[in-house]
Write an enzyme that holds these catalytic residues in place. Structure first.
Site, short mmCIF file in Angstrom:
data_model
loop_
_atom_site.label_atom_id
_atom_site.label_comp_id
_atom_site.label_asym_id
_atom_site.label_seq_id
_atom_site.Cartn_x
_atom_site.Cartn_y
_atom_site.Cartn_z
N ASN A 68 0.83 -1.20 0.00
CA ASN A 68 0.00 0.00 0.00
C ASN A 68 0.87 1.27 0.00
O ASN A 68 2.07 1.20 -0.24
CB ASN A 68 -1.03 -0.01 1.14
CG ASN A 68 -2.34 0.62 0.70
OD1 ASN A 68 -2.37 1.82 0.43
ND2 ASN A 68 -3.38 -0.17 0.59
N HIS A 94 3.41 -0.33 -2.64
CA HIS A 94 3.78 -1.75 -2.70
C HIS A 94 5.28 -1.99 -2.84
O HIS A 94 5.71 -2.84 -3.61
CB HIS A 94 3.06 -2.44 -3.86
CG HIS A 94 1.56 -2.50 -3.74
ND1 HIS A 94 0.91 -2.57 -2.54
CD2 HIS A 94 0.59 -2.50 -4.70
CE1 HIS A 94 -0.41 -2.63 -2.77
NE2 HIS A 94 -0.63 -2.57 -4.06
N HIS A 169 -1.65 -10.14 -3.09
CA HIS A 169 -2.47 -9.29 -3.93
C HIS A 169 -3.32 -10.06 -4.95
O HIS A 169 -3.48 -9.61 -6.08
CB HIS A 169 -1.55 -8.28 -4.64
CG HIS A 169 -2.19 -7.02 -5.06
ND1 HIS A 169 -3.31 -6.99 -5.87
CD2 HIS A 169 -1.89 -5.73 -4.80
CE1 HIS A 169 -3.64 -5.74 -6.09
NE2 HIS A 169 -2.80 -4.96 -5.44
N TYR A 171 -6.65 -11.20 -6.77
CA TYR A 171 -8.02 -10.69 -6.97
C TYR A 171 -8.92 -11.90 -7.17
O TYR A 171 -8.67 -12.73 -8.05
CB TYR A 171 -8.12 -9.87 -8.24
CG TYR A 171 -7.36 -8.58 -8.28
CD1 TYR A 171 -7.96 -7.38 -7.92
CD2 TYR A 171 -6.04 -8.54 -8.74
CE1 TYR A 171 -7.28 -6.17 -8.01
CE2 TYR A 171 -5.35 -7.34 -8.83
CZ TYR A 171 -5.98 -6.17 -8.47
OH TYR A 171 -5.30 -4.98 -8.56
N ASP A 242 -11.47 0.95 -2.70
CA ASP A 242 -10.01 0.82 -2.60
C ASP A 242 -9.64 1.36 -1.22
O ASP A 242 -9.00 2.39 -1.10
CB ASP A 242 -9.33 1.60 -3.73
CG ASP A 242 -7.84 1.26 -3.81
OD1 ASP A 242 -7.39 0.40 -3.03
OD2 ASP A 242 -7.15 1.86 -4.65
N GLN A 279 -7.28 -4.45 3.11
CA GLN A 279 -7.56 -3.55 1.99
C GLN A 279 -8.50 -4.28 1.04
O GLN A 279 -8.21 -5.40 0.60
CB GLN A 279 -6.25 -3.20 1.25
CG GLN A 279 -6.42 -2.21 0.10
CD GLN A 279 -6.43 -0.76 0.58
OE1 GLN A 279 -6.11 -0.47 1.75
NE2 GLN A 279 -6.76 0.16 -0.30
N GLU A 307 -6.60 -7.79 0.89
CA GLU A 307 -5.19 -7.79 1.26
C GLU A 307 -5.06 -7.51 2.75
O GLU A 307 -5.30 -6.39 3.20
CB GLU A 307 -4.46 -6.70 0.46
CG GLU A 307 -4.65 -6.80 -1.03
CD GLU A 307 -4.40 -5.46 -1.74
OE1 GLU A 307 -3.34 -4.87 -1.54
OE2 GLU A 307 -5.29 -5.02 -2.47
C1 BGC Z 1 -4.20 -0.67 -4.14
C2 BGC Z 1 -4.65 0.09 -5.37
C3 BGC Z 1 -3.61 -0.06 -6.45
C4 BGC Z 1 -3.41 -1.51 -6.73
C5 BGC Z 1 -2.35 -1.75 -7.75
C6 BGC Z 1 -4.01 -2.09 -4.51
O1 BGC Z 1 -3.54 -2.80 -3.42
O2 BGC Z 1 -5.11 -0.56 -3.07
O3 BGC Z 1 -4.83 1.45 -5.05
O4 BGC Z 1 -4.01 0.62 -7.61
O5 BGC Z 1 -3.06 -2.18 -5.55
O6 BGC Z 1 -2.45 -3.02 -8.25
#
Ligand code: BGC
Length: 340
Positions: A68, A94, A169, A171, A242, A279, A307
């Site tokens: 983050n 990140h 990360h 999805y 987000d 997150q 996350e």
């Molecule tokens: C964040 C997003 C970001 C994304 C990138 C996420 O963990 O919260 O803001 O755009 O990662 O892949």
């Protein structure tokens, strides 16, 4: 020596399969049966390893050293101002341009009694990497249980005082990657509070606010689509969710953070963690220009990332949980994705 493109699979006897590659420890697929035994791949991404290596390097990846955003990439530690690499407008995201998601992790299969199968992923990040202090040695265990739990255990130790916040990360789309958006998924969050953001770049204000009365209220299960289209200023800022949610009753023990369900598909996932936050990111930046699994374009809201983490920008927010890792002490973090 492990190569970036090396592929590893965890299997149990219930038909669950977790596939990952050495680059970024990226989880490239999780195959899960539904209530009728029909299998779908529930993480969005690409059809091939080449696709994963060339595509969005955050998909399913291990993020660090600080997942983050850190505002302006700056923080103070032991009276010294540290300027990290900046890769997200003026901010650090990140772990910087060469974050842990870009590294090839050393992967080794390990036998642990609690897991049907497990691997250790290790990485040594040199002192000064992306300007972080201390040489950091990280070992992440990916384990799959016979109860359909994909467990991620993090352990890291630094030679100097530093900051840390590692996460994963992936999805998820429980109907199956490539079938559409997550709008019809029901989400429950064990969170009465969240940390608001102050603009479309998504940096936190430092406030800790009640979810009640906002689109962020998932204290009872509700369709994600209701929030995606809600007249909620926080949602409008980032065209979706987000946001970091504050897990109720954080005390360092493993707690339910979230429950995601697609009733039609007959799949449910619970997320447990010992971290203070989670997150929730609905992939607002996907624009359909990339082809993903099933040959389908990766469209806006195609998946939702959950996350587990310390809060964003904690090193600059005195009221947020502490993200400092003292020299030679161990950072520990467990995250469980349980498929039901
Ligand atoms: C964040 C997003 C970001 C994304 C990138 C996420 O963990 O919260 O803001 O755009 O990662 O892949």
């Amino acid at each position: 020596m492990t190569k970036a493109s090396d592929v590893f699979t965890l299997k149990n006897s219930k038909g669950v399969e977790v596939t990952f590659i050495a680059r970024g420890g990226q989880v490239t697929g999780i195959k899960v049966p539904n209530t009728k035994g029909e299998i779908a791949d529930v993480v969005i991404g690409y059809e091939t390893t080449e696709g994963a290596l060339a595509g969005d390097a955050y998909f399913g990846a291990l993020c660090g050293r600080y997942a983050n955003r850190i505002v302006k990439g700056q923080f103070e530690l032991n009276g010294e101002t540290i300027q990290l690499d900046v890769n997200n407008g003026p901010n650090h995201l990140h772990g910087g341009n060469d974050g842990f998601n870009m590294r090839t992790w050393e992967v080794e299969e390990v036998e642990l009694p609690q897991f049907a199968q497990a691997y250790n992923l290790s990485l040594v990040s040199p002192d000064g990497d992306q300007n972080y202090p201390g040489e950091l040695t990280t070992i992440v265990t990916y384990g799959l249980t016979e109860d359909n739990e994909f467990v991620i255990e993090y352990d890291a130790v630094s030679t100097k005082d530093t900051i840390i916040n590692l996460t994963s990360h992936a999805y998820f789309n429980l109907e199956g990657a490539g079938t559409g958006t997550v709008a019809e998924h029901e989400l429950l969050l064990n969170a009465e509070k969240f940390t608001p953001i102050d603009g479309e770049i998504g940096t936190v204000t430092g406030e800790i606010s009640e979810v009640k009365g906002t689109g962020m209220d998932f204290t009872s299960a509700k369709k994600i689509g209701e929030t995606l289209t809600a007249d909620c200023p926080q949602v409008k800022l980032v065209d979706g969710i987000d946001h970091n949610f504050v897990i109720n009753g954080y005390d360092g023990s493993l707690k339910l953070a979230a429950r995601l369900e697609h009733k039609g598909a007959g799949r449910t996932m619970e997320v447990y963690t010992d971290q203070p936050g989670v997150q929730i990111y609905t992939g607002s930046h996907f624009d359909g220009s990339e082809k993903g699994k099933l040959g389908a374009p990766i469209e806006k809201w195609a998946g939702v990332a959950l996350e587990t983490q310390i809060f964003p920008d904690s090193p600059n927010k005195a009221n947020f949980p502490n993200a400092t890792l003292k020299a030679e002490e161990h950072y520990k973090h467990t995250c469980v994705y349980k498929f039901i």
